[in-house]
Enzyme design. Structure first.
Site, PDB file in Angstrom:
ATOM      1  N   HIS A 222      -3.544 -46.293  -8.088  1.00 20.97           N
ATOM      2  CA  HIS A 222      -3.891 -46.665  -9.468  1.00 20.97           C
ATOM      3  C   HIS A 222      -4.995 -45.761 -10.006  1.00 20.97           C
ATOM      4  O   HIS A 222      -4.903 -45.206 -11.103  1.00 20.97           O
ATOM      5  CB  HIS A 222      -4.331 -48.133  -9.497  1.00 20.97           C
ATOM      6  CG  HIS A 222      -4.817 -48.593 -10.831  1.00 20.97           C
ATOM      7  ND1 HIS A 222      -6.153 -48.564 -11.178  1.00 20.97           N
ATOM      8  CD2 HIS A 222      -4.146 -49.029 -11.913  1.00 20.97           C
ATOM      9  CE1 HIS A 222      -6.270 -48.993 -12.424  1.00 20.97           C
ATOM     10  NE2 HIS A 222      -5.074 -49.290 -12.899  1.00 20.97           N
TER      11      HIS A 222
ATOM     12  N   CYS B 199       9.130 -38.630 -19.518  1.00 19.20           N
ATOM     13  CA  CYS B 199       7.732 -39.022 -19.694  1.00 19.20           C
ATOM     14  C   CYS B 199       7.071 -39.391 -18.365  1.00 19.20           C
ATOM     15  O   CYS B 199       5.985 -39.925 -18.343  1.00 19.20           O
ATOM     16  CB  CYS B 199       7.608 -40.156 -20.701  1.00 19.20           C
ATOM     17  SG  CYS B 199       8.416 -41.674 -20.179  1.00 19.20           S
TER      18      CYS B 199
ATOM     19  N   LYS C 208       0.842  -1.198   0.000  1.00 16.45           N
ATOM     20  CA  LYS C 208       0.000   0.000   0.000  1.00 16.45           C
ATOM     21  C   LYS C 208       0.880   1.253   0.000  1.00 16.45           C
ATOM     22  O   LYS C 208       0.674   2.170  -0.792  1.00 16.45           O
ATOM     23  CB  LYS C 208      -0.902  -0.032   1.244  1.00 16.45           C
ATOM     24  CG  LYS C 208      -2.062   0.931   1.187  1.00 16.45           C
ATOM     25  CD  LYS C 208      -2.850   0.917   2.514  1.00 16.45           C
ATOM     26  CE  LYS C 208      -3.648  -0.357   2.692  1.00 16.45           C
ATOM     27  NZ  LYS C 208      -4.242  -0.457   4.046  1.00 16.45           N
TER      28      LYS C 208
ATOM     29  N   SER D 101      14.336 -41.542 -22.977  1.00 16.52           N
ATOM     30  CA  SER D 101      13.203 -40.898 -22.317  1.00 16.52           C
ATOM     31  C   SER D 101      13.238 -41.269 -20.839  1.00 16.52           C
ATOM     32  O   SER D 101      13.152 -42.441 -20.486  1.00 16.52           O
ATOM     33  CB  SER D 101      11.897 -41.367 -22.962  1.00 16.52           C
ATOM     34  OG  SER D 101      10.813 -40.861 -22.230  1.00 16.52           O
TER      35      SER D 101
HETATM   36  P1  ADP Z   1      -7.762  -1.923   3.927  1.00 16.51           P
HETATM   37  O1  ADP Z   1      -6.377  -2.406   3.663  1.00 16.51           O
HETATM   38  O2  ADP Z   1      -8.548  -2.757   4.848  1.00 16.51           O
HETATM   39  O3  ADP Z   1      -8.473  -1.557   2.656  1.00 16.51           O
HETATM   40  P2  ADP Z   1      -7.267   0.879   4.209  1.00 16.51           P
HETATM   41  O4  ADP Z   1      -6.091   1.394   4.952  1.00 16.51           O
HETATM   42  O5  ADP Z   1      -7.127   0.900   2.737  1.00 16.51           O
HETATM   43  O6  ADP Z   1      -7.580  -0.549   4.751  1.00 16.51           O
HETATM   44  O7  ADP Z   1      -8.485   1.764   4.683  1.00 16.51           O
HETATM   45  C1  ADP Z   1      -9.779   1.339   4.997  1.00 16.51           C
HETATM   46  C2  ADP Z   1     -10.790   2.238   4.324  1.00 16.51           C
HETATM   47  O8  ADP Z   1     -10.594   3.590   4.700  1.00 16.51           O
HETATM   48  C3  ADP Z   1     -10.651   2.218   2.828  1.00 16.51           C
HETATM   49  O9  ADP Z   1     -11.913   2.295   2.251  1.00 16.51           O
HETATM   50  C4  ADP Z   1      -9.869   3.459   2.522  1.00 16.51           C
HETATM   51  O10 ADP Z   1     -10.125   3.972   1.238  1.00 16.51           O
HETATM   52  C5  ADP Z   1     -10.357   4.413   3.601  1.00 16.51           C
HETATM   53  N1  ADP Z   1      -9.332   5.387   3.903  1.00 16.51           N
HETATM   54  C6  ADP Z   1      -8.096   5.132   4.348  1.00 16.51           C
HETATM   55  N2  ADP Z   1      -7.397   6.267   4.508  1.00 16.51           N
HETATM   56  C7  ADP Z   1      -8.214   7.272   4.157  1.00 16.51           C
HETATM   57  C8  ADP Z   1      -8.079   8.680   4.098  1.00 16.51           C
HETATM   58  N3  ADP Z   1      -6.934   9.297   4.439  1.00 16.51           N
HETATM   59  N4  ADP Z   1      -9.116   9.414   3.701  1.00 16.51           N
HETATM   60  C9  ADP Z   1     -10.274   8.799   3.362  1.00 16.51           C
HETATM   61  N5  ADP Z   1     -10.474   7.481   3.396  1.00 16.51           N
HETATM   62  C10 ADP Z   1      -9.458   6.720   3.797  1.00 16.51           C
HETATM   63 MG    MG Z   2      -7.717  -0.524   1.297  1.00 16.17          MG
END
Ligand code: ADP
Ligand code: MG
Ligand code: MG
Length: 921
Positions: free
Chosen positions: A459, A876, A26, A808
């Site tokens: 088998h 084979c 992420k 083979s």
């Molecule tokens: P996950 O890995 O479970 O998706 P996330 O960290 O992506 O967790 O976040 C959970 C939810 O919160 C997601 O829908 C994400 O888009 C939303 N979210 C996370 N950070 C923000 C932010 N800074 N502003 C608005 N929404 C957020």
């Molecule tokens: Mg997410």
């Protein structure tokens, strides 16, 4: 000792978008997106190294981490023009987990951090929206309470629901600002009550607790179990990063929204925008399913301007990542933000389609198109599957022995299967305790095989895989009672003719007919595999014994037959009696007479097979198994004899009856049928035959048949059997050649351990070749070679190469021989334990043992090619269809792999991967 000050925190503007190990998936993508100019709310990432250091030191953050965090927060304040904790214009952030490998729902995210009684007022001031501010506040208290303070959900859910009930609202959006204010106050009390401390008001304290909670969640039970379950090892993902991201709000009115989308349809791969959104909602609402989201297409009408921006985002993401993306977005007051992106997970069908289409669109090249698909995953497309929409519970579970799903009427033995098939064509499933070679005719007429005993290499499993029929083996909850024609599974009774469904991909067995979806050998897959063939060095052959299998293998793109097991041809119902005759005969003349009957049959088999495969090579292995495998067991014969002798006694009784009746009057016509019944000469004949077979079975008994009188040893002791087969191959070749069909048969000798054996067989081949050439008037085209499945053969490969045109590797037997493991015994007794204890990493019968068996192969290849540099050498064994083993075969320079027909596409892709990965290393 002092480290040069280590950097633990990177802003989205500076972090390396490729370093997922350090920043998590992420975090790396947030950095990447920021740096290519997509609209990501400003933020920063705390590294996985900080996480590991934190956990290793017993939950203390390394020096300097919080200092770096504060510096980054100051930058965020500058970028946003807001202040963290500012009572008039507060900065709020989310604190999000994220490791190198996505672990959905395993770790936690806190939204709206920075809220307290002061900033709440600031938020109201800024937005002029009390309802929104209290909603954000109560969400934060709950999430923070849960994630950072460890308070169970129900403490919040109960008061929340009761207020909703009191107000008579169903959805959260129905709550008023006052309701939400009340809820916030209740939540604050919950936290105080549960922790014994007031809710932390200081934003930096909140941030500190939240970061530690996210870091700690990496070693929480949920996450640890998840990693174990999905085999996520530290070299794949080690620690979680923490992403701090400026909050943006999709819940500030009707010009706000939030959603998730795929750049293409992940179910089909079709190039259409795919996703869902909710107006006036926060991100988690979409995932949590609190309200039903709308399909993305609707946004085109509802928010046309935003939709256009979203389309642009979609195309930028794909162009940049050259991969289908799965992304999260939020729209705040008409401005679009991207909050996350990652490669879209798709089924194989969609992967294949997108591979071909991305190449056509010029986004990726053919190599990338091939490499983004795991060869093994093609299995999904090559076998019928259970309809994923079917909601069913299995009745029993066994080993997934041969992939695919099928339903049919249960039948408990092979003969009855054949008999039933001849009456009507309804689909059958052969259900047995275990199967034997003499059940083979039952396999042919059944859709699938189910056994209650035996492993993945029993088998039933091996034969079913070879035929491409689904098989579940060793479903030990099933008790089979053949005599009563029924089976028990717990309380459930299955009678002959009842319908069941089996799924050989999962090992599940279901009562009744579960809908299935057909295999889909699509045009796109054909295109993709065509590219694979261009890149691969290895050719891919199929193991196929009968023309039907050969035809199917061709459809899957087999470039020839690498193994045709001639004995499988002997098992057909009308041939077995002749084979029996051949085996039971006491003199050469008798045996020759039987062989003379088999010759035209076998010749016809070969003509069909060669013609089907022309102009590709067909490798014919001469008779291999010990011949007693064609005979019933001693016990079976003894049983039969007892029955026949009973019958004979009964007949004597009927003689007495007919004699007695003739003394009575008025019985005229009734004596004749009884007299007929009493004609015991047929029974005598049957007894005689059975006794002869029994005698033969006893004389053929071997202590260890797998190492006994089989393969080339049979060919040398009963040369007339091999002579018949050689003649059949050569005459078939001539027949094809005369018909203008280009054929390349290869005669292959099994179980060879010394070149003298090959020489001895070659003498016959040469003699027969001359005869055939004379009688047919054309010189048959063929090659002569040997299987390499005995350790000594590998060690003497240079000598064997003098006699053989090709090698083979029969890696099933070669693995048994190299380990001195009998496969069935190993798999049923000690191998699972060996694997568990880490004594052996894999099952060597599934994954080619590169270090031992493979080393032997490598030596043999070297010695063989030392004599004949261009020698054709292949494999084979079942390993020939296994991607990692195929990679090894490529590495040691084999010419081809041969595997069961349905695995041919997998092998073709794996062969291309082997070549491509080698050139990139
Ligand atoms: P996950 O890995 O479970 O998706 P996330 O960290 O992506 O967790 O976040 C959970 C939810 O919160 C997601 O829908 C994400 O888009 C939303 N979210 C996370 N950070 C923000 C932010 N800074 N502003 C608005 N929404 C957020
Ligand atoms: Mg997410
Ligand atoms: Mg063998």
């Amino acid at each position: 000792m002092t480290d040069p000050v280590k950097q633990y925190v990177y802003s989205f503007a500076e972090g390396d978008g490729h370093n997922k190990m350090l920043l998590g998936g992420k975090g790396a993508n947030l950095c990447e997106m920021t740096q290519i100019g997509l609209n990501v709310p400003p933020g920063f990432t705390i590294t996985t190294e900080a996480c590991l250091a934190y956990l290793e030191s017993g939950n203390t953050l390394p020096d300097g981490v919080m200092k770096e965090v504060r510096e980054q927060m100051t930058t965020l304040e500058k970028l946003t023009g807001k202040g963290f904790g500012d009572a008039h214009n507060p900065l709020l952030v989310s604190v999000r987990s994220g490791s190198a490998i996505s672990m959905p729902g395993m770790m936690d995210t806190i939204l709206n951090l920075g809220m307290n009684s002061d900033t709440l007022q600031g938020e109201i001031e800024q937005t002029g929206d009390e309802r929104f501010a209290y909603d954000a506040y109560r969400r934060f208290i709950q999430l923070f309470g849960k994630v950072a303070l460890g308070i169970a959900d129900e403490h919040f859910d109960e008061p929340f629901e009761s207020i909703k009930k009191r107000e008579g609202v169903k959805e959260d959006v129905g709550l008023s600002a006052d309701n939400l204010k009340e809820i916030s106050e209740v939540f604050l009390e919950v936290v105080h009550g549960q922790t014994g401390r007031p809710f932390p008001e200081n934003p930096y304290e909140q941030l500190d607790l939240a970061i530690k909670a996210v870091l700690g969640s990496w070693s929480g039970k949920r996450a640890v179990d998840y990693r174990r379950e999905f085999g996520i090892t530290p070299d794949m993902a080690n620690g979680t990063a923490v992403n701090i991201c400026t909050m943006v709000f999709g819940n500030r009115g009707n010009d706000c929204a939030t959603g998730v989308a795929f750049t293409r349809n992940p179910g089909t791969g079709e190039n259409i925008f795919y996703g869902e959104y909710l107006v006036n909602a926060q991100g988690e609402d979409v995932v949590a399913g609190i309200r039903t989201p709308k399909p993305i297409a609707q946004m085109r009408e509802e928010m046309p301007d935003i939709y256009r921006q979203l389309e642009e985002l979609r195309s930028k993401l794909e162009t940049h990542y050259t991969e289908i993306q799965d992304f999260e977005f939020t729209i705040e007051k008409g401005i679009l933000y991207c909050l996350q992106t990652r490669n879209g997970k798709m089924n194989t069908q969609a992967m294949v389609r997108t591979s071909v289409e991305l190449v056509a669109e010029g986004l990726i090249n053919k190599e990338q198109a091939l490499l983004r698909i795991a060869p093994e995953s093609l299995e999904q497309m090559l076998f019928p599957r259970l309809d994923p929409r079917a909601d069913v519970t299995p009745l029993a579970t066994g080993l997934p022995a041969s992939p695919g799903a099928a339903c049919g009427h249960v039948v408990f033995d092979a003969d009855r299967a054949v008999a039933q098939k001849s009456v009507n064509s309804r689909p059958l499933i052969l259900l047995r305790e275990e199967t034997k070679p003499e059940d083979i005719h039952g396999f042919f007429v059944s859709e699938a095989i189910l056994t209650s005993r035996g492993g993945k290499t029993s088998h039933a499993a091996v034969v079913a895989r070879g035929m491409g029929k689904p098989c579940v083996a060793g479903a030990d909850g099933i008790e089979v009672d053949v005599a009563a024609r029924r089976a028990h599974i717990g309380d459930v009774v299955i009678k002959e003719g009842d319908i069941i469904t089996i799924d050989g991909t999962s090992g599940n067995v279901y009562l009744g007919a579960v809908p299935t979806v057909e295999a889909e050998f699509s045009e796109e897959l054909k295109t993709l595999l065509g590219w694979a063939d261009e890149r691969a060095d290895l050719k891919v052959m199929a193991n196929a014994d009968i023309p039907e299998d050969a035809e199917r293998a061709l459809r899957y793109g087999a470039m020839g037959i690498g193994l045709c097991r001639t004995e499988r041809m002997f098992n057909a119902a009308e041939r077995l009696p002749i084979v029996l005759e051949m085996i039971v005969s006491d003199t050469l003349e008798q045996r020759q007479a039987a062989l003379d009957k088999l010759l035209p049959i076998q010749r016809q088999d070969f003509i069909e097979l060669f013609t089907t495969m022309a102009p590709n090579p067909v490798t014919v292995r001469l008779l291999d198994p010990p011949i007693h495998e064609f005979l019933p067991s001693e016990n079976q014969l003894l049983d039969d004899l007892i029955q026949l002798k009973h019958l004979k006694d009964t007949m004597r009784g009927s003689e007495v009856l007919s004699a007695t009746l003739s003394l009575l009057s008025n019985i005229n016509g009734k004596i004749a049928p009884i007299q007929q019944l009493a004609d015991s000469s047929l029974v005598d004949e049957a007894i005689e035959k059975k006794e002869a077979i029994l005698k033969k079975v006893r004389s053929l008994f071997e202590v260890n048949p797998m190492l006994g009188h089989r393969g080339v040893r049979l060919g040398i002791t009963f040369p007339e059997i091999y002579a018949m087969q050689i003649r059949a191959v050569l005459e078939a070749a001539c027949a094809c050649q005369k018909a203008g069909v280009e054929v390349h048969p290869e005669i292959m000798i099994p179980q060879v351990c010394t070149s003298e054996e090959l020489k001895s067989i070659k003498v016959h081949v040469e003699a027969i070749r001359k005869e055939v050439e004379l009688s047919e008037g054309v010189a048959p085209i063929f090659r002569f070679g040997t299987m390499m499945e005995v350790v000594r053969a590998c060690m003497r490969a240079d000598e064997l190469a003098q006699e053989a045109d090709f090698f083979s590797f029969g890696t099933n037997d070669l693995t048994q021989a190299t380990f001195s493991f009998s496969r069935e015994d190993a798999e049923n007794k000690f191998l699972p334990m060996y694997n568990e204890a880490g004594i052996l990493q894999d099952n060597p019968f599934e994954v080619l043992d590169a270090n031992g068996v493979g080393k032997l192969m490598k030596l043999a290849v070297g010695w063989g090619r030392g004599v004949k540099p261009d020698m054709k050498i292949g494999i084979c064994g079942e390993h020939g269809g296994h991607p990692a083993s195929i990679r090894f075969c490529h590495k040691i320079g084999l010419s081809y792999v041969s595997c069961s027909g349905p695995r041919v596409p997998i092998a073709r892709l794996a062969a291309a991967h082997a070549a491509l990965l080698e050139s990139t290393q």
